[in-house]
Design a protein around this motif. Sequence first.
Motif, PDB file in Angstrom:
ATOM      1  N   GLN A 109       0.968  -1.245  -0.033  1.00 50.90           N
ATOM      2  CA  GLN A 109       0.010   0.156   0.066  1.00 50.90           C
ATOM      3  C   GLN A 109       0.859   1.303   0.038  1.00 50.90           C
ATOM      4  O   GLN A 109       0.694   2.357  -0.726  1.00 50.90           O
ATOM      5  CB  GLN A 109      -0.970  -0.280   1.228  1.00 50.90           C
ATOM      6  N   GLY A 110       1.809   1.182   0.906  1.00 57.88           N
ATOM      7  CA  GLY A 110       2.793   2.297   0.744  1.00 57.88           C
ATOM      8  C   GLY A 110       3.511   2.643  -0.396  1.00 57.88           C
ATOM      9  O   GLY A 110       3.668   3.891  -0.956  1.00 57.88           O
ATOM     10  N   THR A 111       3.927   1.733  -1.258  1.00 56.72           N
ATOM     11  CA  THR A 111       4.498   1.982  -2.398  1.00 56.72           C
ATOM     12  C   THR A 111       3.598   2.449  -3.526  1.00 56.72           C
ATOM     13  O   THR A 111       3.784   3.161  -4.314  1.00 56.72           O
ATOM     14  CB  THR A 111       5.309   0.776  -2.758  1.00 56.72           C
ATOM     15  N   ALA A 112       2.475   1.685  -3.411  1.00 49.19           N
ATOM     16  CA  ALA A 112       1.346   2.152  -4.515  1.00 49.19           C
ATOM     17  C   ALA A 112       1.091   3.788  -4.241  1.00 49.19           C
ATOM     18  O   ALA A 112       0.949   4.302  -5.149  1.00 49.19           O
ATOM     19  CB  ALA A 112       0.002   1.347  -3.914  1.00 49.19           C
ATOM     20  N   GLU A 113       0.982   4.093  -3.053  1.00 49.17           N
ATOM     21  CA  GLU A 113       0.582   5.428  -2.608  1.00 49.17           C
ATOM     22  C   GLU A 113       1.694   6.448  -3.147  1.00 49.17           C
ATOM     23  O   GLU A 113       1.256   7.650  -3.591  1.00 49.17           O
ATOM     24  CB  GLU A 113       0.225   5.730  -1.162  1.00 49.17           C
ATOM     25  N   THR A 114       2.843   6.121  -2.913  1.00 56.50           N
ATOM     26  CA  THR A 114       4.012   6.804  -3.247  1.00 56.50           C
ATOM     27  C   THR A 114       3.893   7.024  -4.968  1.00 56.50           C
ATOM     28  O   THR A 114       4.186   7.870  -5.328  1.00 56.50           O
ATOM     29  CB  THR A 114       5.443   6.191  -2.865  1.00 56.50           C
ATOM     30  N   LEU A 115       3.750   5.726  -5.435  1.00 57.35           N
ATOM     31  CA  LEU A 115       3.615   5.764  -7.105  1.00 57.35           C
ATOM     32  C   LEU A 115       2.525   6.569  -7.512  1.00 57.35           C
ATOM     33  O   LEU A 115       2.813   7.677  -8.314  1.00 57.35           O
ATOM     34  CB  LEU A 115       3.540   4.368  -7.521  1.00 57.35           C
ATOM     35  N   VAL A 116       1.371   6.657  -6.904  1.00 56.11           N
ATOM     36  CA  VAL A 116       0.267   7.436  -7.371  1.00 56.11           C
ATOM     37  C   VAL A 116       0.489   8.784  -7.087  1.00 56.11           C
ATOM     38  O   VAL A 116       0.124   9.782  -7.945  1.00 56.11           O
ATOM     39  CB  VAL A 116      -1.081   6.997  -6.689  1.00 56.11           C
ATOM     40  N   ARG A 117       1.245   9.108  -5.832  1.00 55.32           N
ATOM     41  CA  ARG A 117       1.443  10.602  -6.091  1.00 55.32           C
ATOM     42  C   ARG A 117       2.319  11.147  -6.797  1.00 55.32           C
ATOM     43  O   ARG A 117       2.429  12.320  -7.484  1.00 55.32           O
ATOM     44  CB  ARG A 117       1.988  10.972  -4.677  1.00 55.32           C
ATOM     45  N   GLY A 118       3.416  10.338  -7.444  1.00 59.70           N
ATOM     46  CA  GLY A 118       4.259  10.784  -8.340  1.00 59.70           C
ATOM     47  C   GLY A 118       3.567  10.970  -9.740  1.00 59.70           C
ATOM     48  O   GLY A 118       4.070  11.713 -10.657  1.00 59.70           O
ATOM     49  N   ALA A 119       2.828   9.983  -9.866  1.00 64.41           N
ATOM     50  CA  ALA A 119       2.043  10.128 -11.277  1.00 64.41           C
ATOM     51  C   ALA A 119       1.141  11.275 -11.188  1.00 64.41           C
ATOM     52  O   ALA A 119       1.125  12.109 -12.561  1.00 64.41           O
ATOM     53  CB  ALA A 119       1.058   8.771 -11.343  1.00 64.41           C
ATOM     54  N   ASP A 120       0.555  11.652 -10.159  1.00 59.13           N
ATOM     55  CA  ASP A 120      -0.380  12.979 -10.047  1.00 59.13           C
ATOM     56  C   ASP A 120       0.595  14.099 -10.314  1.00 59.13           C
ATOM     57  O   ASP A 120       0.158  14.913 -10.937  1.00 59.13           O
ATOM     58  CB  ASP A 120      -0.889  13.037  -8.679  1.00 59.13           C
ATOM     59  N   ASP A 121       2.060  14.093  -9.836  1.00 57.87           N
ATOM     60  CA  ASP A 121       2.819  15.116 -10.143  1.00 57.87           C
ATOM     61  C   ASP A 121       2.970  15.336 -11.878  1.00 57.87           C
ATOM     62  O   ASP A 121       3.208  16.467 -12.059  1.00 57.87           O
ATOM     63  CB  ASP A 121       4.198  14.973  -9.491  1.00 57.87           C
ATOM     64  N   ILE A 122       3.082  14.307 -12.274  1.00 55.68           N
ATOM     65  CA  ILE A 122       3.569  14.463 -13.761  1.00 55.68           C
ATOM     66  C   ILE A 122       2.623  14.232 -14.669  1.00 55.68           C
ATOM     67  O   ILE A 122       2.726  14.616 -15.888  1.00 55.68           O
ATOM     68  CB  ILE A 122       4.648  13.542 -14.114  1.00 55.68           C
ATOM     69  N   CYS A 123       1.323  13.775 -14.444  1.00 51.30           N
ATOM     70  CA  CYS A 123       0.324  13.719 -15.536  1.00 51.30           C
ATOM     71  C   CYS A 123      -0.086  15.024 -16.005  1.00 51.30           C
ATOM     72  O   CYS A 123      -0.661  15.841 -15.266  1.00 51.30           O
ATOM     73  CB  CYS A 123      -0.798  12.790 -14.592  1.00 51.30           C
ATOM     74  N   PRO A 124      -0.235  15.289 -17.155  1.00 49.12           N
ATOM     75  CA  PRO A 124      -0.672  16.592 -17.748  1.00 49.12           C
ATOM     76  C   PRO A 124      -2.152  16.794 -17.361  1.00 49.12           C
ATOM     77  O   PRO A 124      -2.365  17.997 -17.149  1.00 49.12           O
ATOM     78  CB  PRO A 124      -0.557  16.215 -19.359  1.00 49.12           C
ATOM     79  N   TYR A 125      -3.173  15.972 -17.301  1.00 46.90           N
ATOM     80  CA  TYR A 125      -4.295  16.122 -16.968  1.00 46.90           C
ATOM     81  C   TYR A 125      -4.457  16.400 -15.477  1.00 46.90           C
ATOM     82  O   TYR A 125      -5.269  17.606 -15.152  1.00 46.90           O
ATOM     83  CB  TYR A 125      -5.310  15.008 -17.059  1.00 46.90           C
ATOM     84  N   SER A 126      -3.693  15.939 -14.799  1.00 48.45           N
ATOM     85  CA  SER A 126      -3.680  16.431 -13.147  1.00 48.45           C
ATOM     86  C   SER A 126      -3.132  17.788 -13.168  1.00 48.45           C
ATOM     87  O   SER A 126      -3.772  18.569 -12.300  1.00 48.45           O
ATOM     88  CB  SER A 126      -3.041  15.574 -12.406  1.00 48.45           C
ATOM     89  N   ASN A 127      -2.072  18.124 -13.982  1.00 46.98           N
ATOM     90  CA  ASN A 127      -1.475  19.464 -13.771  1.00 46.98           C
ATOM     91  C   ASN A 127      -2.417  20.635 -14.337  1.00 46.98           C
ATOM     92  O   ASN A 127      -2.615  21.614 -13.965  1.00 46.98           O
ATOM     93  CB  ASN A 127      -0.198  19.332 -14.732  1.00 46.98           C
ATOM     94  N   ALA A 128      -3.501  20.040 -15.113  1.00 50.99           N
ATOM     95  CA  ALA A 128      -4.086  21.052 -16.053  1.00 50.99           C
ATOM     96  C   ALA A 128      -5.396  21.440 -15.094  1.00 50.99           C
ATOM     97  O   ALA A 128      -5.713  22.617 -15.189  1.00 50.99           O
ATOM     98  CB  ALA A 128      -4.643  20.577 -17.395  1.00 50.99           C
ATOM     99  N   ILE A 129      -5.878  20.503 -14.343  1.00 53.45           N
ATOM    100  CA  ILE A 129      -7.035  20.836 -13.479  1.00 53.45           C
ATOM    101  C   ILE A 129      -6.705  21.128 -12.088  1.00 53.45           C
ATOM    102  O   ILE A 129      -7.482  21.707 -11.299  1.00 53.45           O
ATOM    103  CB  ILE A 129      -7.875  19.724 -13.729  1.00 53.45           C
TER     104      ILE A 129
END
Length: 142
Positions: A109-129
């Motif tokens: 779970q901890g690794t998954a949450e870390t990876l998701v936070r990293g994805a949220d940081d670089i995802c263009p859709y996340s960054n756009a909204i």
Amino acid sequence: MTIILYATRVSAAGGRKGRIHSADGILDLQLAIPKELGGMGGATNPEQLFAGGYAACFENALLRVGRQSGHRFADGDVEVIAEIGLSRNEAGAFVLHAALAVTIASVDQGTAETLVRGADDICPYSNAIRGNVEVAISVAVR
């Protein structure tokens, strides 16, 4: 100076009851107002298109962050479900809200949450909204 890595052009005619068409002809879809909003349904709508784009983009960002941190996921190890909602704010204007449900196999779970936070940081859709659209992200492992 910003270097554009990719750009696309899509035209719309007829609004939510019309049609969208990409300049290259690959995308050509009829649109319909959802039954829940008083329409006939039976065709896609802007919220579905946004949800599909966001889910695909976020999953790709997650796969990239995973590779960079030494995790190689097989097809089917990662699932991203995006939900896009339409509501009204206090002023009566239409606003979007989003939820991402991310499931990852083969990590804790901890690794998954870390990876998701990293994805949220670089995802263009996340960054756009970010800062404009409320986004709830849930993370599960299997």
